[in-house]
Write an enzyme that holds these catalytic residues in place. Structure first.
Site, PDB file in Angstrom:
ATOM      1  N   HIS A  20      -7.144  -4.660  10.132  1.00  0.00           N
ATOM      2  CA  HIS A  20      -6.882  -4.428   8.696  1.00  0.00           C
ATOM      3  C   HIS A  20      -5.596  -5.118   8.235  1.00  0.00           C
ATOM      4  O   HIS A  20      -4.684  -5.369   9.029  1.00  0.00           O
ATOM      5  CB  HIS A  20      -6.875  -2.934   8.347  1.00  0.00           C
ATOM      6  CG  HIS A  20      -5.682  -2.136   8.767  1.00  0.00           C
ATOM      7  ND1 HIS A  20      -5.771  -0.932   9.419  1.00  0.00           N
ATOM      8  CD2 HIS A  20      -4.351  -2.351   8.616  1.00  0.00           C
ATOM      9  CE1 HIS A  20      -4.568  -0.446   9.647  1.00  0.00           C
ATOM     10  NE2 HIS A  20      -3.689  -1.295   9.179  1.00  0.00           N
ATOM     11  N   ASP A  40       0.814  -1.215   0.000  1.00  0.00           N
ATOM     12  CA  ASP A  40       0.000   0.000   0.000  1.00  0.00           C
ATOM     13  C   ASP A  40       0.848   1.266   0.000  1.00  0.00           C
ATOM     14  O   ASP A  40       2.068   1.212   0.206  1.00  0.00           O
ATOM     15  CB  ASP A  40      -0.954  -0.003   1.201  1.00  0.00           C
ATOM     16  CG  ASP A  40      -0.277  -0.467   2.492  1.00  0.00           C
ATOM     17  OD1 ASP A  40       0.963  -0.435   2.558  1.00  0.00           O
ATOM     18  OD2 ASP A  40      -0.993  -0.853   3.422  1.00  0.00           O
TER      19      ASP A  40
HETATM   20  C1  GLP Z   1      -0.246   0.019   8.541  1.00  0.00           C
HETATM   21  C2  GLP Z   1      -0.044  -0.689   7.195  1.00  0.00           C
HETATM   22  C3  GLP Z   1      -0.280  -2.152   7.320  1.00  0.00           C
HETATM   23  C4  GLP Z   1       0.472  -2.647   8.534  1.00  0.00           C
HETATM   24  C5  GLP Z   1      -0.216  -2.148   9.766  1.00  0.00           C
HETATM   25  C6  GLP Z   1       0.487  -2.520  11.075  1.00  0.00           C
HETATM   26  O1  GLP Z   1      -1.374   0.821   8.562  1.00  0.00           O
HETATM   27  N1  GLP Z   1      -0.854  -0.171   6.132  1.00  0.00           N
HETATM   28  O2  GLP Z   1       0.151  -2.810   6.136  1.00  0.00           O
HETATM   29  O3  GLP Z   1       0.476  -4.037   8.568  1.00  0.00           O
HETATM   30  O4  GLP Z   1      -0.468  -0.784   9.687  1.00  0.00           O
HETATM   31  O5  GLP Z   1       1.410  -1.550  11.444  1.00  0.00           O
HETATM   32  P1  GLP Z   1       2.246  -1.612  12.781  1.00  0.00           P
HETATM   33  O6  GLP Z   1       3.214  -2.703  12.610  1.00  0.00           O
HETATM   34  O7  GLP Z   1       2.915  -0.262  12.851  1.00  0.00           O
HETATM   35  O8  GLP Z   1       1.306  -1.831  13.896  1.00  0.00           O
END
Ligand code: GLP
Length: 245
Positions: free
Chosen positions: A138, A67
């Site tokens: 998500h 993304d």
């Molecule tokens: C973001 C990304 C995701 C990621 C998620 C977890 O928003 N778009 O692809 O897996 O959040 O992030 P974190 O590891 O900082 O909790």
């Protein structure tokens, strides 16, 4: 879904980096799907270490990131593209021609999403997709909603997701874009193998919902249960609520 629980986030990241090294050794042309976010930083640090000690050779591998924020171009220091440069691409022998990200600054977002789908297909599809998990369940930027989108698309970010990403914008929430481009659920589920890496107590509830045995668009990652080759790699904190789910 096969679940593995590691003693610490660092051990989970190290084990996954070694698993990726084995997969690339088996298939040097492996096509990887890659996440961003804090969890992935430990993984990329381990991959860089393996690359420095010549235990992984990315020279023929390809990557597709999940993304990107709408409005940010590759050279914007807050883009996911810049995040990938900083944490992985600048330090390993991946060919720039084979590292793919969505262009958040594309004038025609729909055309950009179609271009990305075509590029993934041309590369032969994603062999190993590494995912992180949002606190709200998500994956990529497929946010909880009444319905989910199959293919790469433009999407609105939930307030909690914007807050979780504020660390990339000097903690200025107002600077976090409201929209993003993301691979769709179908794009993700078409990967031949998927590893979901989740660490930390703040994700324990989401993990329990993903593994609950129920499918709901309110927890997009719950659809991973439909895939035949998914592993969920956790630390003890992220696994804390599994048995009570
Ligand atoms: C973001 C990304 C995701 C990621 C998620 C977890 O928003 N778009 O692809 O897996 O959040 O992030 P974190 O590891 O900082 O909790």
């Amino acid at each position: 879904m096969r679940v593995r629980v590691f003693p610490s986030p660092a051990k989970a990241a190290r084990a996954l980096a070694r698993e990726i090294a084995r997969a690339v050794a088996r298939n040097p042309r492996l096509v990887l799907g890659l996440p961003t976010g804090r969890t992935s930083i430990a993984l990329y640090r381990e991959l860089v270490a393996l690359s420095r000690s010549h235990e992984i050779d990315f020279s023929r591998a390809s990557t597709f990131n999940l993304d990107e924020f709408v409005g940010l171009s590759a050279d914007d220091s807050q883009s996911y593209h810049a995040f990938m440069q900083r944490h992985l691409f600048d330090h390993v022998n991946l060919s720039p021609q084979r590292t793919h990200l969505l262009n958040g600054a594309a004038e025609d977002a729909a055309a950009e999403c179609q271009r990305y789908e075509r590029a993934i297909a041309r590369a032969g599809g994603i062999g190993l997709m590494v995912l992180g998990l949002g606190r709200n369940g998500h994956i990529g930027f497929n946010e909880p909603d009444r319905s989910l989108v199959t293919r790469t698309h433009r999407t609105h970010l939930r307030p909690s997701t914007r807050r979780a990403n504020a660390f990339l914008f000097d903690h200025r929430l107002g600077a976090v874009p409201h929209e993003a481009l993301s691979m769709g659920m179908g794009t993700i589920l078409q990967a031949r193998r998927i590893v979901l890496l989740v660490t930390g107590r703040s994700k324990a509830r989401a993990v329990a919902r993903v593994l609950s045995g129920r499918l709901t668009t309110r927890v997009p990652a719950s659809f991973l249960q439909l895939h035949r080759d998914v592993e969920v790699w956790l630390d003890g904190d992220a696994a804390a609520l599994i048995s009570s789910s």
